[in-house]
Motif scaffolding. Structure first.
Motif, PDB file in Angstrom:
ATOM      1  N   ILE A 123      -8.619   2.955 -13.150  1.00 41.64           N
ATOM      2  CA  ILE A 123      -6.992   2.661 -13.022  1.00 41.64           C
ATOM      3  C   ILE A 123      -6.230   2.342 -11.537  1.00 41.64           C
ATOM      4  CG2 ILE A 123      -6.017   3.904 -15.067  1.00 41.64           C
ATOM      5  CD1 ILE A 123      -5.759   6.052 -13.161  1.00 41.64           C
ATOM      6  N   ASN A 124      -5.466   1.924 -11.126  1.00 38.99           N
ATOM      7  CA  ASN A 124      -4.717   1.811  -9.842  1.00 38.99           C
ATOM      8  C   ASN A 124      -3.259   2.586 -10.330  1.00 38.99           C
ATOM      9  OD1 ASN A 124      -3.475   0.679  -8.252  1.00 38.99           O
ATOM     10  ND2 ASN A 124      -4.130  -1.373  -8.233  1.00 38.99           N
ATOM     11  N   TYR A 151      -9.528   6.980 -14.404  1.00 35.72           N
ATOM     12  CA  TYR A 151     -10.472   7.460 -12.435  1.00 35.72           C
ATOM     13  C   TYR A 151      -9.806   6.610 -11.959  1.00 35.72           C
ATOM     14  CZ  TYR A 151     -14.109   4.308 -13.532  1.00 35.72           C
ATOM     15  OH  TYR A 151     -14.546   3.194 -14.397  1.00 35.72           O
ATOM     16  N   PHE A 152     -10.021   6.756 -10.179  1.00 39.52           N
ATOM     17  CA  PHE A 152      -9.313   5.881  -9.257  1.00 39.52           C
ATOM     18  C   PHE A 152     -11.109   5.850  -8.244  1.00 39.52           C
ATOM     19  CE2 PHE A 152      -6.784   9.376  -9.304  1.00 39.52           C
ATOM     20  CZ  PHE A 152      -7.089   9.736  -7.595  1.00 39.52           C
ATOM     21  N   PHE A 153     -10.410   5.147  -7.617  1.00 41.93           N
ATOM     22  CA  PHE A 153     -11.730   5.462  -6.369  1.00 41.93           C
ATOM     23  C   PHE A 153     -10.446   5.689  -4.878  1.00 41.93           C
ATOM     24  CE2 PHE A 153     -13.908   3.208  -9.015  1.00 41.93           C
ATOM     25  CZ  PHE A 153     -15.641   3.345  -9.101  1.00 41.93           C
ATOM     26  N   ILE A 154     -11.059   5.944  -4.034  1.00 46.13           N
ATOM     27  CA  ILE A 154     -10.758   5.851  -2.446  1.00 46.13           C
ATOM     28  C   ILE A 154     -11.576   6.036  -1.454  1.00 46.13           C
ATOM     29  CG2 ILE A 154      -9.153   7.438  -3.352  1.00 46.13           C
ATOM     30  CD1 ILE A 154     -10.470  10.445  -2.083  1.00 46.13           C
ATOM     31  N   ASN A 155     -11.686   5.646  -0.292  1.00 45.55           N
ATOM     32  CA  ASN A 155     -12.201   5.631   0.424  1.00 45.55           C
ATOM     33  C   ASN A 155     -12.070   7.191   1.141  1.00 45.55           C
ATOM     34  OD1 ASN A 155     -13.461   3.379  -0.033  1.00 45.55           O
ATOM     35  ND2 ASN A 155     -11.985   2.224   0.701  1.00 45.55           N
ATOM     36  N   HIS A 156     -12.956   7.721   1.484  1.00 41.13           N
ATOM     37  CA  HIS A 156     -12.645   9.437   2.415  1.00 41.13           C
ATOM     38  C   HIS A 156     -14.382   9.150   3.115  1.00 41.13           C
ATOM     39  CE1 HIS A 156     -12.186  13.390   3.339  1.00 41.13           C
ATOM     40  NE2 HIS A 156     -13.792  13.867   2.913  1.00 41.13           N
ATOM     41  N   ALA A 157     -14.684   9.247   4.386  1.00 35.77           N
ATOM     42  CA  ALA A 157     -15.574   9.095   5.107  1.00 35.77           C
ATOM     43  C   ALA A 157     -16.387   8.419   5.040  1.00 35.77           C
ATOM     44  CB  ALA A 157     -16.269  10.998   5.346  1.00 35.77           C
ATOM     45  N   ARG A 179     -17.387   6.074   2.585  1.00 36.68           N
ATOM     46  CA  ARG A 179     -17.771   6.480   1.043  1.00 36.68           C
ATOM     47  C   ARG A 179     -16.875   5.705   0.057  1.00 36.68           C
ATOM     48  NH1 ARG A 179     -19.673  11.355  -0.749  1.00 36.68           N
ATOM     49  NH2 ARG A 179     -20.319  10.725  -2.601  1.00 36.68           N
ATOM     50  N   LYS A 180     -17.030   5.621  -0.510  1.00 39.62           N
ATOM     51  CA  LYS A 180     -16.256   4.956  -1.783  1.00 39.62           C
ATOM     52  C   LYS A 180     -16.470   6.530  -2.801  1.00 39.62           C
ATOM     53  CE  LYS A 180     -15.075   1.108  -5.860  1.00 39.62           C
ATOM     54  NZ  LYS A 180     -14.732   0.545  -5.872  1.00 39.62           N
ATOM     55  N   ILE A 181     -15.576   6.964  -2.731  1.00 40.35           N
ATOM     56  CA  ILE A 181     -15.999   7.821  -3.914  1.00 40.35           C
ATOM     57  C   ILE A 181     -14.758   7.686  -5.395  1.00 40.35           C
ATOM     58  CG2 ILE A 181     -14.578  10.515  -4.099  1.00 40.35           C
ATOM     59  CD1 ILE A 181     -15.306  10.865  -0.879  1.00 40.35           C
ATOM     60  N   ARG A 182     -15.771   8.436  -6.255  1.00 39.29           N
ATOM     61  CA  ARG A 182     -14.908   8.618  -7.750  1.00 39.29           C
ATOM     62  C   ARG A 182     -13.689   9.905  -7.847  1.00 39.29           C
ATOM     63  NH1 ARG A 182     -16.723   9.731 -12.985  1.00 39.29           N
ATOM     64  NH2 ARG A 182     -15.811   8.184 -14.249  1.00 39.29           N
ATOM     65  N   VAL A 183     -12.375   9.439  -8.274  1.00 43.59           N
ATOM     66  CA  VAL A 183     -11.397  10.646  -9.097  1.00 43.59           C
ATOM     67  C   VAL A 183     -11.673  10.319 -10.233  1.00 43.59           C
ATOM     68  CG1 VAL A 183     -10.095  11.774  -7.942  1.00 43.59           C
ATOM     69  CG2 VAL A 183     -11.242  10.352  -5.728  1.00 43.59           C
ATOM     70  N   LEU A 184     -11.447  11.405 -10.883  1.00 41.06           N
ATOM     71  CA  LEU A 184     -11.385  12.191 -12.553  1.00 41.06           C
ATOM     72  C   LEU A 184     -10.364  11.620 -12.203  1.00 41.06           C
ATOM     73  CD1 LEU A 184     -12.845  11.160 -15.058  1.00 41.06           C
ATOM     74  CD2 LEU A 184     -13.055  13.555 -14.719  1.00 41.06           C
ATOM     75  N   VAL A 185      -9.326  11.382 -13.134  1.00 37.63           N
ATOM     76  CA  VAL A 185      -8.103  12.493 -13.269  1.00 37.63           C
ATOM     77  C   VAL A 185      -8.453  13.372 -14.459  1.00 37.63           C
ATOM     78  CG1 VAL A 185      -5.611  11.596 -14.759  1.00 37.63           C
ATOM     79  CG2 VAL A 185      -6.662  10.186 -12.294  1.00 37.63           C
ATOM     80  N   THR A 186      -7.870  14.462 -14.504  1.00 39.76           N
ATOM     81  CA  THR A 186      -8.431  15.558 -15.110  1.00 39.76           C
ATOM     82  C   THR A 186      -6.596  16.396 -16.353  1.00 39.76           C
ATOM     83  OG1 THR A 186      -8.321  17.276 -13.936  1.00 39.76           O
ATOM     84  CG2 THR A 186      -9.887  16.850 -14.126  1.00 39.76           C
ATOM     85  N   ASP A 187      -5.478  15.688 -15.456  1.00 39.26           N
ATOM     86  CA  ASP A 187      -4.292  16.464 -15.927  1.00 39.26           C
ATOM     87  C   ASP A 187      -3.679  15.459 -15.731  1.00 39.26           C
ATOM     88  OD1 ASP A 187      -2.625  17.874 -17.741  1.00 39.26           O
ATOM     89  OD2 ASP A 187      -2.843  19.342 -15.998  1.00 39.26           O
ATOM     90  N   LYS A 219     -10.771  15.421 -10.614  1.00 39.87           N
ATOM     91  CA  LYS A 219     -12.174  16.153 -10.054  1.00 39.87           C
ATOM     92  C   LYS A 219     -12.887  14.684  -9.128  1.00 39.87           C
ATOM     93  CE  LYS A 219     -16.072  17.737 -11.806  1.00 39.87           C
ATOM     94  NZ  LYS A 219     -17.551  16.969 -10.954  1.00 39.87           N
ATOM     95  N   PRO A 220     -12.812  15.072  -8.187  1.00 37.39           N
ATOM     96  CA  PRO A 220     -13.545  14.178  -7.638  1.00 37.39           C
ATOM     97  C   PRO A 220     -14.958  14.135  -7.679  1.00 37.39           C
ATOM     98  CG  PRO A 220     -11.888  15.616  -5.805  1.00 37.39           C
ATOM     99  CD  PRO A 220     -12.220  15.795  -6.827  1.00 37.39           C
ATOM    100  N   GLU A 221     -15.506  12.746  -7.701  1.00 41.49           N
ATOM    101  CA  GLU A 221     -16.843  13.163  -7.246  1.00 41.49           C
ATOM    102  C   GLU A 221     -17.953  14.010  -6.623  1.00 41.49           C
ATOM    103  OE1 GLU A 221     -20.767   9.247  -6.387  1.00 41.49           O
ATOM    104  OE2 GLU A 221     -18.044   8.907  -6.708  1.00 41.49           O
ATOM    105  N   GLY A 222     -18.781  14.760  -7.085  1.00 44.40           N
ATOM    106  CA  GLY A 222     -19.199  15.830  -6.459  1.00 44.40           C
ATOM    107  C   GLY A 222     -18.240  17.021  -6.248  1.00 44.40           C
ATOM    108  N   ARG A 223     -17.171  17.232  -6.684  1.00 43.02           N
ATOM    109  CA  ARG A 223     -16.733  18.385  -6.712  1.00 43.02           C
ATOM    110  C   ARG A 223     -15.903  19.229  -7.416  1.00 43.02           C
ATOM    111  NH1 ARG A 223     -14.301  18.255  -0.656  1.00 43.02           N
ATOM    112  NH2 ARG A 223     -15.443  17.641   0.169  1.00 43.02           N
TER     113      ARG A 223
END
Length: 332
Positions: free
Chosen positions: A259-260, A282-288, A290-298, A312-316
C-alpha cells in the motif's frame, strides 16, 4: 469510527501462514465456536435430519474444514474426503492441507490425487450418489461431474453470479460491498456457472476476511444441510444464473498487499480487512541505507483517514506506531 485488529488465526490448520504469526500443525486447539460477529438471520437447524444420503466431499482449506465440522455437528459426515496433495515447497506452508488433517482427526478416509482423472475408478467403489465441493482448488473433470446420480453441489461464498472464482470473499471486501452471501449451486463444467439451488445473504460491513470466511462457511453448511434432502426429493428446482450479471475475481498475489499510505484511505482500509490472513498489507521505508518492509498489524478508518496503530518492521517485533516513528525516525 471503524476499528479492526488483526485476527491471529489460532486454528492450527493454517494452509497459508499469517505473515507475522508462527505456524503450528496440530488440531488440538481447533474450535468450531462462532466468531464474535457471527449473526445468522435464520434459526440454527436442529439435528433432525442426520440421515442424509452418503456423499463424497471435495475440499482443501479452512473454509472447507469449517463446513465439514458444522456438518458433523448436525450429523452427516462424508464417506470420503478428496483433497489436494501435500505441499513440499518450503517453510511458509503447512505440508498437509487442512481437510486432510481434519479427516485424520475424525478417522474419515481421505485421498489426495494429483490428477482427478485417475480417481474415477476409485470413486465407483464408494456408494455415494451425491458429491459436495467447497473450496477444493482444482478443476473437476467432466467424467466425475457426470458420475453422481444427484450431481455435485458446490458451496460458494458469494451471491452468484457476483464474484465468481477463487477469491470471492476478498473481492467483495475490496469492492466495498455491504453484503455478500453463500450460494448452493449445481456444479457444471464452467467456473461457478451452474444453476442455483438456494442462496442466503450475509452482512459484510466492517468484517475482515477471517471473520467473513468462518461465518460464511457455517452459513453454507447449514444451508447445505437443509437443501440436500429437498434436492434429492425433487422439492427444489435449480434456476439458471443470470450470466449477463456475472463478475469475476482474480487470484491474489503477495505484491497485492503493498500500500501507499499517502493514497486512498478507504482502499487501504479495505485491503487491511481483505488481506487477512494473507498476504497482509505492508509498505516500504528507507532506513540506514536499506529498504525495509513494514507490515501493518493493526489499523482503523477514522473520519475518512486510514490510521495505522501497530506495525511489524522487517526483522523486528510488533510495535506501536508511535514507537515505530521514534525508533525509525520516520514521519509519514
Amino acid at each position: 469510527m471503524k476499528t479492526v485488529s488483526v485476527l491471529r488465526d489460532t486454528r492450527a490448520v493454517s494452509w497459508r501462514r499469517l505473515s507475522n504469526t508462527k505456524l503450528t500443525i496440530s488440531m488440538d486447539n481447533f474450535s468450531l465456536t462462532e466468531p464474535a460477529n457471527w449473526k445468522s438471520s435464520r434459526p440454527r437447524p436442529m439435528n433432525t435430519n442426520s440421515q442424509l444420503p452418503a456423499f463424497i466431499f471435495f475440499g482443501t482449506d479452512e473454509f472447507a474444514v469449517t463446513i465439514l465440522g458444522e456438518l458433523k455437528r448436525l450429523g452427516p459426515v462424508p464417506e470420503l474426503n478428496i483433497t489436494t496433495p501435500d505441499h513440499r515447497g518450503g517453510p511458509d506452508r503447512s505440508p498437509a492441507p487442512p481437510v486432510k488433517l481434519w479427516a485424520e482427526e475424525n478417522k474419515i478416509s481421505c485421498r489426495q490425487p494429483s490428477d482427478l482423472k485417475f480417481e474415477t475408478n476409485g470413486l465407483e467403489k464408494i456408494n455415494a450418489e451425491l458429491f459436495v465441493v467447497a473450496s477444493y482448488g482444482q478443476i473437476i473433470p467432466p467424467e466425475i461431474i457426470a458420475r453422481p446420480r444427484h450431481g455435485i453441489l458446490n458451496v460458494h461464498p458469494s451471491l452468484l453470479p457476483k464474484f465468481r472464482g477463487s477469491t470471492p470473499i476478498h473481492s467483495a471486501i475490496l469492492a466495498g460491498a455491504e453484503e455478500t452471501g453463500v450460494t448452493i449451486m449445481l456444479l457444471d463444467e464452467q467456473v461457478d456457472h451452474g444453476p442455483i439451488l438456494q442462496s442466503e445473504s450475509y452482512e459484510l460491513v466492517g468484517k475482515n476476511y477471517l471473520e467473513a470466511r468462518d461465518s460464511l462457511a457455517k452459513l453454507g453448511a447449514e444451508l447445505l444441510f437443509e437443501v440436500i434432502p429437498k434436492w434429492i426429493n425433487g422439492e427444489i428446482v435449480a434456476k439458471p444464473q443470470d450470466h449477463a450479471q456475472a463478475t469475476f475475481t482474480k487470484k491474489i498475489k503477495k505484491e497485492d498487499g503493498e500500500i501507499n499510505l499517502a493514497t486512498d484511505p478507504e482502499l487501504n482500509y479495505r485491503k487491511f480487512l481483505a488481506y487477512q490472513s494473507w498476504p497482509g498489507i505492508y509498505f516500504f521505508i528507507n532506513h540506514a541505507g536499506r529498504k525495509i518492509r513494514v507490515l501493518v498489524t493493526d489499523a482503523k478508518l477514522e473520519n475518512g483517514r486510514f490510521l495505522v496503530t501497530r506495525v511489524k518492521p522487517e526483522g523486528r517485533n510488533d510495535m506501536s506506531w508511535n514507537d515505530f516513528e521514534r525508533g525509525f525516525n520516520v514521519e509519514i
